[in-house]
Structures are given as structure tokens and as C-alpha cells.
Design an enzyme around this catalytic site. Structure first.
Site, PDB file in Angstrom:
ATOM      1  N   ARG A  40       0.835  -1.212   0.000  1.00  0.00           N
ATOM      2  CA  ARG A  40       0.000   0.000   0.000  1.00  0.00           C
ATOM      3  C   ARG A  40       0.865   1.255   0.000  1.00  0.00           C
ATOM      4  O   ARG A  40       0.561   2.239  -0.672  1.00  0.00           O
ATOM      5  CB  ARG A  40      -0.922  -0.007   1.228  1.00  0.00           C
ATOM      6  CG  ARG A  40      -2.010  -1.039   1.168  1.00  0.00           C
ATOM      7  CD  ARG A  40      -3.066  -0.660   0.128  1.00  0.00           C
ATOM      8  NE  ARG A  40      -4.064   0.233   0.680  1.00  0.00           N
ATOM      9  CZ  ARG A  40      -4.811   1.057  -0.034  1.00  0.00           C
ATOM     10  NH1 ARG A  40      -4.640   1.134  -1.332  1.00  0.00           N
ATOM     11  NH2 ARG A  40      -5.723   1.827   0.546  1.00  0.00           N
ATOM     12  N   ASP A  42       3.833   1.460  -1.273  1.00  0.00           N
ATOM     13  CA  ASP A  42       4.397   1.556  -2.618  1.00  0.00           C
ATOM     14  C   ASP A  42       3.401   2.143  -3.610  1.00  0.00           C
ATOM     15  O   ASP A  42       3.788   2.820  -4.573  1.00  0.00           O
ATOM     16  CB  ASP A  42       4.859   0.179  -3.088  1.00  0.00           C
ATOM     17  CG  ASP A  42       6.075  -0.317  -2.313  1.00  0.00           C
ATOM     18  OD1 ASP A  42       6.770   0.518  -1.713  1.00  0.00           O
ATOM     19  OD2 ASP A  42       6.307  -1.540  -2.296  1.00  0.00           O
ATOM     20  N   LEU A  81      17.695   1.081  -3.148  1.00  0.00           N
ATOM     21  CA  LEU A  81      17.599   0.503  -4.486  1.00  0.00           C
ATOM     22  C   LEU A  81      16.355   1.019  -5.187  1.00  0.00           C
ATOM     23  O   LEU A  81      15.314   1.248  -4.540  1.00  0.00           O
ATOM     24  CB  LEU A  81      17.542  -1.022  -4.415  1.00  0.00           C
ATOM     25  CG  LEU A  81      18.797  -1.750  -3.919  1.00  0.00           C
ATOM     26  CD1 LEU A  81      18.535  -3.242  -3.847  1.00  0.00           C
ATOM     27  CD2 LEU A  81      19.991  -1.468  -4.812  1.00  0.00           C
ATOM     28  N   GLU A 108      19.206 -12.271  -5.917  1.00  0.00           N
ATOM     29  CA  GLU A 108      19.459 -12.465  -4.491  1.00  0.00           C
ATOM     30  C   GLU A 108      18.230 -12.100  -3.667  1.00  0.00           C
ATOM     31  O   GLU A 108      17.342 -11.365  -4.137  1.00  0.00           O
ATOM     32  CB  GLU A 108      20.650 -11.590  -4.048  1.00  0.00           C
ATOM     33  CG  GLU A 108      21.917 -11.863  -4.832  1.00  0.00           C
ATOM     34  CD  GLU A 108      23.045 -10.903  -4.535  1.00  0.00           C
ATOM     35  OE1 GLU A 108      24.163 -11.136  -5.019  1.00  0.00           O
ATOM     36  OE2 GLU A 108      22.792  -9.896  -3.815  1.00  0.00           O
ATOM     37  N   LYS A 110      15.896 -10.128  -1.113  1.00  0.00           N
ATOM     38  CA  LYS A 110      15.792  -8.794  -0.512  1.00  0.00           C
ATOM     39  C   LYS A 110      15.285  -9.006   0.916  1.00  0.00           C
ATOM     40  O   LYS A 110      14.095  -9.220   1.130  1.00  0.00           O
ATOM     41  CB  LYS A 110      14.837  -7.894  -1.295  1.00  0.00           C
ATOM     42  CG  LYS A 110      14.814  -6.463  -0.751  1.00  0.00           C
ATOM     43  CD  LYS A 110      13.890  -5.573  -1.562  1.00  0.00           C
ATOM     44  CE  LYS A 110      13.921  -4.144  -1.042  1.00  0.00           C
ATOM     45  NZ  LYS A 110      13.520  -4.042   0.375  1.00  0.00           N
ATOM     46  N   LYS A 274       9.838  -5.837  -5.751  1.00  0.00           N
ATOM     47  CA  LYS A 274       9.069  -5.875  -4.512  1.00  0.00           C
ATOM     48  C   LYS A 274       7.879  -6.808  -4.653  1.00  0.00           C
ATOM     49  O   LYS A 274       7.154  -6.789  -5.654  1.00  0.00           O
ATOM     50  CB  LYS A 274       8.553  -4.469  -4.137  1.00  0.00           C
ATOM     51  CG  LYS A 274       9.636  -3.515  -3.688  1.00  0.00           C
ATOM     52  CD  LYS A 274      10.260  -3.902  -2.362  1.00  0.00           C
ATOM     53  CE  LYS A 274       9.289  -3.857  -1.205  1.00  0.00           C
ATOM     54  NZ  LYS A 274       8.853  -2.516  -0.807  1.00  0.00           N
TER      55      LYS A 274
END
Length: 629
Positions: A40, A42, A81, A108, A110, A274
Site C-alpha cells: 500500500r 508503494d 535501491l 538475491e 531482498k 518488490k
């Protein structure tokens, strides 16, 4: 006043967006009490980027408030990032900087914790990227995980302060925060402990935080392969025992990556994908208890809320244990999550002004006092109509009588004296014609399908007995070693010796076959049984899903040592799915439930293997994962 939780980011003005982002920044970074999930937040940041791409909020580097002993200037900045929210956005970034389609990338985890660095003397947080907080005093709580090493923090490293999933599960249920109560999740625990000025109480409670090296887990993949391997890579990362909120992608050529430089906010040669499971908050209006073949399932009735264009009014609560663990009561404000086409479920709750318990003590159908069986709430009355209906419906599904759904079964039980599976084979066309909605042709078709089901595979009939944890796939494994007559003579020890059965399931089989002996005789007299055992070398298959304390290869080797064949995917041939969390809503769990495949927790699976003669596989080396192309 603006609603800080329930908003449509696309309809907010620029001043409203800025005010809301500032508010949630303070809740998250300063107070450590976020009101909304990352997805939310984001949404707000993407809306701001659309209205004001140059806004300084988009490039500001944040860090949680911690109790430190002063500022530390990083020799090399610890930047944030740039973010992507879909594979398409990731590929767009990669295409921009890749020199050829075979440009090597590193994929990788997060980690979802606090960024930190250790120079050999001082441990510090990322802070604003240039200046961090000195948290060296927290070293007694911190263990390092890096390539080939797990122990005290004794070497320079950059990584993430997290609490491993197994540590949070095993340690933090007994660790109390200042002021009382336990931590709700691992990230809150990390932030809370890092915010303490004094840590003596945490040391006394044996609290532990892990600094996991950013370079420890890394999958190397060519850009041209990324799209095809994407889902598999996500699954591999999900199996790691660390909290994660996304995936980091980097250009593998570090010299080339460094040559690209960085913005004030992020390096150009890296990006974060994400996770975007969508969550919304709403009010829990009521809880309905629906019947299954062996238990009652709680279903939440919600004040309607929109998630991804769909209005959500109901959500699963899984079982009574889940309700108790979440502390949910009717009237609470609950957070509902829906990922893709997964059934919505409740992930957390906040107490409402007026609350009442959703738990029930008596069966809604027959009034019998309910009992707890593990995490489930069950009606112990074998003659309970709703329980009998669900068990009969499950048996019918196992025999493959597609036309005979639950509504018709209900009518047959209410009007035609049907109670058990054997009763169905005695039905005539006239019995069906008495039911509302049937004409001559549809009644004849149904009777024909029922009669065809008289010729049945032995594994289908065993599954139709509704013995807990004995589905069609497990039944196939059993009949690879015996037939029905032999099965009824076997004892617990003999059944336990069959690979993949184990003592718990063997005990259930012996108990239920004895209890249902008279009914089984009647059933066997009504059907023609087909015994088509698989080839002797065919082994039961097992698949693992979820984040587990050790690498997945460890459990696969353990399973293979006990007669299983490890499988990567869930399909109709799978015998068993082992889940780190059986209440999760991953695609594997959803598919296994749909196919009727037995699902068991990791602890339950390990208990089943106890006492077996097969040796344990070697303990996997700690540190760097062996990752290939």
C-alpha cells in the site's frame, strides 16, 4: 480528516499524497508502528512519481530509528535501491543496461530487516546512506551468517539485520518486549530491539539477531534465461529461512556495474523487485462455521472491501488455532490479503470498540459439544447430518461420480434414506425422479454414472473411506505392497514399514479399518474391485514448500533415505506435500488441496520418519549455497 488506511492512491491530490507519505514514513521509520503494508505504501510512492517525478520524497533514503552511540560516516555510501513491481519492469531495467542478451545477472534475496555494515570494529546502520548510527553496543545479540561461516561477528561485512524464521518461531515466542507482550513479527522485533538503549534484558532472554551477508545467497542467470527461470528462482528464494520482502537483481560484472555509477538514491546497476500481495483493512462482521468431512472451518464475513478490482466480502480463517493465534474477535479491524487468484485470508487484526468471540461450543447442526483435534474444531457425533453429508460428498468425489453434487446428495439423504456410499448403488431411476429438478433423461444419466462407479480401483475405495491423511495417492502407495484383503490383516508395524506411511498413519488405518469393518464388508459386496498395483520400483513422491530451517536439499535427501522420491512440482502423481506452514496460501498448497493430495507440516513429516532405520543425510554446510546456471 484523511483516512490514513483506506485510500485510493490514484485519486489523491499532490498535497494529499505528500502528507500521507510523510505520515506513514513517521509511523514506519520513527515509531516502528506501520499502519499499512508495504504494497500500500508503494502505491502511494508510484502515484507520487506519476504526479511529481522530481519530488525529493522519491529519492530520500530512510532508516529505522535506533538507539546508537553516535553517527558513523560510511566509506562507501549505503544507498537504497530502485524498485520494480513486475517481471516486465525488471526486464525493462535489464534491457537498458545489459550489453548482450547473455549478460550475467545475480538474483538475491531482498531481506526484510535493517541494513547494516561492520568494518571490523564498528557496527553501524545504513542511516541516510552517508551517515549511519553506531550500534556496536548491540554486538552481544548478533550472529553473522556468511559464506562458510555462522558465528560471532568477527569480520568486515555488509548485510541485513534479521531474525531467522526458525529463531523467531522457536525463540521469540518466549521473549518479551519492554512493557510486556511478545513481538508480532520478526521485523518489528528487530526494529524494537535495535531501538532499545539497554539490551541486558534481551541478553538475559537469549534474544538473537542475525546479520546475513548480502553476498551469501546469489543465483547467477543470463538475461536471456531470466524470464523462463523467474518462477523457479522465486520459489528457491522463498525456501530460505529469512524474512524477505522482495528480490534484488544485480549486474554480475562488478566492474561494469560500478562504472554505471549511481543516482543520489540508488545504484544504476541494481534493482529491487518488490512483492506485491495486496492487502486492505476492513471490519469483521461475523464468522460462519462451515462443515468439512472431518472438521468445521471458520469463514469470515467482512464489511465489503475492494482488492485488485474485486469486492471481497468473505475470507478464510483456516481453523480455530489460527483464530486464537491472531486473537481475532467479531468487531475487529482486520487486514485481508489476496494475491493473484488466491482465496482472500486474514493476516492480522486490531481490536474493535465492541468485540465478541467468534468461537462456538456446540455443533450448529446437531448441538453436540465440539472437540479440538489438533488445530481443528470437530463434531464428534458420527450421526451428525452435516458431517455425514460432507463425508459422503468426499467419498463420491473419490469415486469420480461427477454428476452427483452436494445439493443432490442433500436431497437424497433427506428424502430417499441414503446415508452411506453403499446406499447409492441401490438407487433406481424412480428414486431420482422424486427429486426436484430431475427429468427422465437426467435421472437415467445419473443412475448410469453411479452404476459405472461400481467398478472401482482399490485405491479409490480406500480413499472413499475418509480415513484422515489417506487420500488416493497415499492409497496407491499402500496397494503397491498389498491388496485390500492383505491390508485388512496388516498390523501397525507392518504398515509403518511401507515407505511414506509411518506409525501415525498406520495407527489411523488399523483403527479405522476395524471401526468400519462391517460397513466395508457391505461396500465390498456392492462393487467390483480392481487391483492394479504400480511397478515395485515406483516410490511415493514428496514435494516441499515454504521457508524451512535448513536448505530444501537437506529434507529431500532425508526423504529419499526413507523411500521417497523428491519432486519439484505439485501434480496428480504427487503422494505428499510437506509445508513449512500448512495454513499458507501458496500456489502449491492451493493446487495440492484441489487435487486431494495429502498435506503435512514439516514437524509432522519429521515425526513420521522418526524410528526408521534409514540414516540421516549429512548436515548441509552452513554458508554459501551451491548455485549453478
Amino acid at each position: 480528516m484523511m483516512d490514513t488506511r483506506n485510500f485510493d492512491a490514484g485519486k489523491l491530490t499532490l498535497p494529499e499524497l505528500v502528507a500521507l507519505i510523510e505520515y506513514h514514513n513517521r509511523r514506519y521509520w520513527e515509531l516502528g508502528e506501520p499502519e499499512i503494508p508495504d504494497a500500500r505504501y508503494d502505491e502511494l510512492m508510484r502515484a507520487l512519481a506519476g504526479l511529481d517525478p522530481g519530488n525529493e520524497l522519491l529519492t530520500r533514503v530512510y532508516a529505522p530509528a535506533v538507539a546508537g552511540s553516535g553517527k558513523v560516516r560510511h566509506r562507501n555510501p549505503m544507498l537504497s535501491l530502485d524498485k520494480a513491481y513486475s517481471l516486465e519492469e525488471v526486464l525493462k531495467w535489464a534491457d537498458k543496461y545489459a550489453r548482450t542478451p547473455d549478460e550475467p545477472l545475480l538474483v538475491e534475496p531482498k531481506y526484510d530487516g535493517i541494513s547494516a555494515g561492520y568494518d571490523g570494529r564498528i557496527l553501524s546502520t545504513r542511516g541516510d546512506g552517508e551517515l549511519g548510527e553506531n550500534i556496536t553496543a548491540k554486538l552481544p545479540l548478533i550472529e553473522l551468517e556468511t559464506a562458510g561461516y555462522r558465528g560471532p561477528l568477527d569480520r568486515p561485512v555488509r548485510g541485513e539485520l534479521v531474525i531467522r524464521d526458525d529463531d523467531f518461531r522457536n525463540l521469540y515466542s518466549h521473549i518479551y518486549k519492554k512493557g510486556g507482550g511478545t513481538y508480532k513479527n520478526s521485523r518489528n522485533a528487530v526494529a524494537g530491539i535495535m531501538g532499545l538503549k539497554e539490551i541486558d534484558e534481551m541478553i538475559a532472554q537469549k534474544a538473537k539477531i542475525t546479520l546475513v551477508d548480502y553476498n551469501m545467497v546469489s543465483f547467477r542467470v543470463r538475461l536471456s534465461e531470466l524470464a523462463d527461470r523467474w518462477e523457479g528462482l522465486l520459489a528457491e528464494l522463498a525456501a530460505l529461512p529469512y524474512p524477505q520482502d522482495g528480490v534484488v537483481l544485480k549486474l554480475a560484472d562488478t566492474a561494469y556495474e560500478a562504472s554505471l555509477g549511481s543516482t543520489a538514491h540508488h545504484p544504476r546497476g541494481q534493482i529491487a523487485y518488490k512483492f506485491t500481495n495486496i492487502r486492505r483493512t476492513t471490519k469483521l462482521l461475523d464468522v460462519e462455521w462451515s462443515f468439512g468431512k472431518n472438521c468445521l472451518t471458520p469463514v469470515a464475513h467482512l464489511e465489503p472491501v475492494e482488492i485488485s478490482g474485486t469486492t471481497i466480502k468473505r475470507a478464510t480463517l483456516h481453523n480455530v488455532q489460527n483464530i486464537l493465534e491472531l486473537g481475532i474477535e467479531i468487531g475487529d479491524t482486520v487486514t485481508v490479503e489476496r494475491a493473484g487468484d488466491v482465496i482472500p485470508y486474514i493476516v492480522s487484526s486490531e481490536p474493535g470498540a465492541e468485540r465478541r468471540s467468534p468461537l462456538i461450543e456446540n455443533c450448529p447442526c446437531c448441538g453436540t459439544g465440539l472437540v479440538r483435534r489438533g488445530p481443528e474444531l470437530c463434531c464428534p457425533n458420527p450421526d451428525c447430518f452435516e458431517t455425514e453429508l460432507q463425508r459422503l460428498a468426499a467419498a463420491v468425489r473419490n469415486l469420480g461420480i461427477e454428476r452427483l453434487g452436494e445439493p443432490t446428495l442433500r436431497k437424497l439423504m433427506e428424502n430417499s434414506g441414503v446415508k452411506h456410499l453403499a446406499d447409492l448403488f441401490e438407487l433406481k431411476v424412480m428414486d431420482i425422479l422424486k427429486l426436484e429438478g430431475f427429468a427422465a433423461k437426467s435421472a437415467a444419466n445419473l443412475i448410469e454414472e453411479i452404476q459405472k462407479a461400481r467398478v472401482v480401483n482399490d485405491y479409490q475405495l480406500l480413499a472413499a473411506l475418509n480415513i484422515p491423511n489417506i487420500g488416493a495417492n497415499v492409497a496407491k502407495v499402500i496397494f503397491a505392497h498389498t491388496d485390500f484383503a492383505g491390508l485388512r490383516k496388516m498390523n501397525v508395524e507392518e504398515l509403518s514399514a511401507i515407505p511414506g506411511i509411518g506409525p501415525e498413519r498406520a495407527q489411523a488405518l488399523v483403527r479405522e479399518l476395524a471401526a468400519q469393518s462391517e460397513y466395508l464388508d457391505e461396500l465390498l459386496g456392492a462393487v467390483k474391485l480392481i487391483h492394479a498395483a504400480p511397478e515395485p520400483e515406483e516410490r511415493p513422491t514428496v514435494c516441499f514448500t515454504g521457508k524451512m530451517p535448513e536448505k530444501r536439499s537437506y529434507y529431500e535427501k532425508l526423504a529419499e533415505a526413507h523411500g521417497y522420491a523428491a519432486a519439484d512440482d505439485v501434480n496428480s502423481h504427487l503422494s505428499l506435500l510437506v509445508a513449512a506452514d500448512v495454513n499458507d496460501t501458496s500456489s502449491k498448497l492451493k493446487k495440492a488441496a484441489k487435487l486431494g493430495i495429502r498435506i503435512v507440516s514439516l514437524d509432522g513429516f519429521l515425526r513420521e520418519l522418526e524410528g526408521a532405520a534409514a540414516p540421516e543425510p549429512e548436515e548441509p554446510p552452513e554458508g554459501q549455497l551451491e548455485l549453478g546456471l
